[in-house]
Design a protein around this motif. Structure first.
Motif, mmCIF file in Angstrom:
data_model
loop_
_atom_site.group_PDB
_atom_site.id
_atom_site.type_symbol
_atom_site.label_atom_id
_atom_site.label_comp_id
_atom_site.label_asym_id
_atom_site.label_seq_id
_atom_site.Cartn_x
_atom_site.Cartn_y
_atom_site.Cartn_z
ATOM 1 N N LEU A 221 18.954 -15.784 -17.425
ATOM 2 C CA LEU A 221 18.159 -14.604 -18.279
ATOM 3 C C LEU A 221 17.796 -15.379 -19.518
ATOM 4 O O LEU A 221 16.660 -15.177 -19.857
ATOM 5 N N ARG A 222 18.489 -16.170 -20.205
ATOM 6 C CA ARG A 222 18.172 -16.696 -21.256
ATOM 7 C C ARG A 222 16.856 -17.894 -21.157
ATOM 8 O O ARG A 222 16.133 -18.038 -21.823
ATOM 9 N N LEU A 227 11.040 -19.122 -21.142
ATOM 10 C CA LEU A 227 9.945 -19.511 -20.647
ATOM 11 C C LEU A 227 8.866 -18.446 -20.559
ATOM 12 O O LEU A 227 7.560 -19.017 -21.014
ATOM 13 N N ARG A 228 9.137 -17.240 -20.514
ATOM 14 C CA ARG A 228 8.249 -16.116 -20.582
ATOM 15 C C ARG A 228 7.778 -16.098 -22.171
ATOM 16 O O ARG A 228 6.626 -15.687 -22.429
ATOM 17 N N ALA A 247 20.169 -21.574 -15.510
ATOM 18 C CA ALA A 247 19.191 -22.229 -16.003
ATOM 19 C C ALA A 247 18.387 -22.809 -14.838
ATOM 20 O O ALA A 247 17.024 -22.568 -14.961
ATOM 21 N N ILE A 248 18.959 -23.350 -14.044
ATOM 22 C CA ILE A 248 18.207 -24.065 -12.944
ATOM 23 C C ILE A 248 17.267 -23.215 -12.011
ATOM 24 O O ILE A 248 16.533 -23.318 -11.868
ATOM 25 N N ALA A 249 18.064 -22.110 -11.720
ATOM 26 C CA ALA A 249 17.771 -20.890 -10.914
ATOM 27 C C ALA A 249 16.055 -20.183 -11.459
ATOM 28 O O ALA A 249 15.164 -20.120 -11.055
ATOM 29 N N ALA A 250 16.351 -20.187 -13.083
ATOM 30 C CA ALA A 250 15.192 -19.788 -13.647
ATOM 31 C C ALA A 250 14.070 -20.808 -13.670
ATOM 32 O O ALA A 250 12.878 -20.596 -13.773
ATOM 33 N N LEU A 251 14.363 -22.080 -13.841
ATOM 34 C CA LEU A 251 13.258 -23.198 -13.814
ATOM 35 C C LEU A 251 12.607 -23.380 -12.484
ATOM 36 O O LEU A 251 11.459 -23.294 -12.371
ATOM 37 N N HIS A 252 13.451 -22.912 -11.520
ATOM 38 C CA HIS A 252 12.885 -22.966 -10.099
ATOM 39 C C HIS A 252 11.919 -21.864 -9.805
ATOM 40 O O HIS A 252 11.146 -21.847 -9.271
#
Length: 329
Positions: A221-222, A227-228, A247-252
């Motif tokens: 979430l962070r 990114l948003r 964090a990796i999941a959000a980047l992907h």
């Protein structure tokens, strides 16, 4: 009853015939001796109790493994208990361990250093010391001088300094720092991050620090929110490996590649860190050794064989494939 007791204890001469009859009866009845009664009489060594917030976390599970190994090597049983962040449950568990004549109570996991914490831990330490037991704090804030407790820590500050330095030396200047809350381990890791920025002459930018719980969901979430919000960064320094995984999941999800677009470093070196794609660069914490040292020091203290009350174990940066240098671009 007296004959059976003497035979099983082996501290009184009985005839071979009597011993055979008792042994046959014990096997037929599946008789088990009352360990609690033997503990009260001083005939059996007290167990080692491990008390932690959550027994399912990969890091703490390895502390538990170390505690069990060292306890077993010393002929002790291990008792593992979870508090689930409930102070009252922690209180009752420590009282229960007093009743069980535990040789040591090992409390594991970060905590916020407050007057209430110091008062509570001091009470535990004094109560356990009064009955010949020992309080051991693993990864928790130390207590004032004179309190009968042993503290086993690992070098969070140096570990975070190594992690941040690795990124800074690779040319990264905008590092998203996903720190923790006000628990002692998170405070120390933040201090190490700031040390590295100062050492490289890089100013601290408040917008690049986003604090939160040490969980995968929080890391996701962070990073997604950063990114948003259009926050620009070339690297992420995560407070734990679980935060790094989020964090990796959000980047992907944002179609960003690790490490081509964003480098990432974790902290802990949990077992699956090297199996991620790419393998995670992270700070290795000697969790099993923490458990072993905690038990060893407690038992040595009980037998007056050690004067060590405060031990700090080192951490090590494990460089893998989740980071890249900007200087080669």
């Amino acid at each position: 009853m007296a004959t059976v007791s003497r035979t099983l204890a082996g501290n009184y001469p009985v005839s071979a015939v009597t011993r055979a009859r008792v042994t046959e009866a014990v096997e037929a009845l599946h008789y088990v001796m009352n360990v609690h009664a033997r503990a009260l009489s001083g005939q059996v060594a007290g167990p080692v109790a491990l008390v932690m917030n959550d027994i399912t976390g990969p890091s703490l599970a390895h502390v538990a493994a170390g505690v069990e190994q060292e306890a077993a090597a010393n002929g002790r049983l291990s008792l593992v208990c979870a508090t689930h962040d409930d102070v009252e449950r922690e209180d009752s568990l420590v009282r229960m361990m007093l009743e069980q004549h535990a040789a040591a109570v090992v409390l594991v996991g970060g905590a916020e250093l407050t007057k209430a914490y110091t008062r509570r831990m001091t009470g535990y330490a004094q109560a356990l010391d009064a009955v010949g037991s020992r309080l051991v704090l693993v990864g928790r804030p130390p207590l004032p001088p004179g309190v009968p407790a042993t503290v086993v820590e690992y070098d969070n500050r140096s570990g975070a300094f190594q992690a941040a330095t690795h990124l800074l030396a690779a040319g990264h200047r905008r590092i998203l720092f996903l720190g923790g809350t006000q628990i002692n381990t998170a405070v120390q890791r933040r201090a190490g991050f700031l040390d590295a920025l100062r050492a490289h002459g890089v100013p601290f930018e408040e917008e690049l620090e986003i604090s939160g719980p040490y969980t995968r969901a929080s890391g996701f979430l962070r990073t997604r929110d950063a990114l948003r919000d259009g926050l620009e960064f070339t690297a992420v320094l995560a407070g734990t490996d679980m935060v790094a995984v989020g964090a990796i999941a959000a980047l992907h999800e944002a179609d960003l590649r690790v490490p081509d677009d964003v480098s990432i470093v974790g902290f802990d070196d949990v077992p699956f860190a090297s199996d991620l794609t790419p393998a995670l660069t992270t700070v290795r914490v000697p969790y099993e050794e923490l458990g072993r040292v905690a038990v060893r020091l407690a038992l040595e203290k009980q037998e007056h064989l050690s004067n060590d009350d405060y031990v700090v174990l080192s951490t090590q940066l494990m460089v893998r494939r989740s980071t890249r240098s900007l200087l080669d671009s």
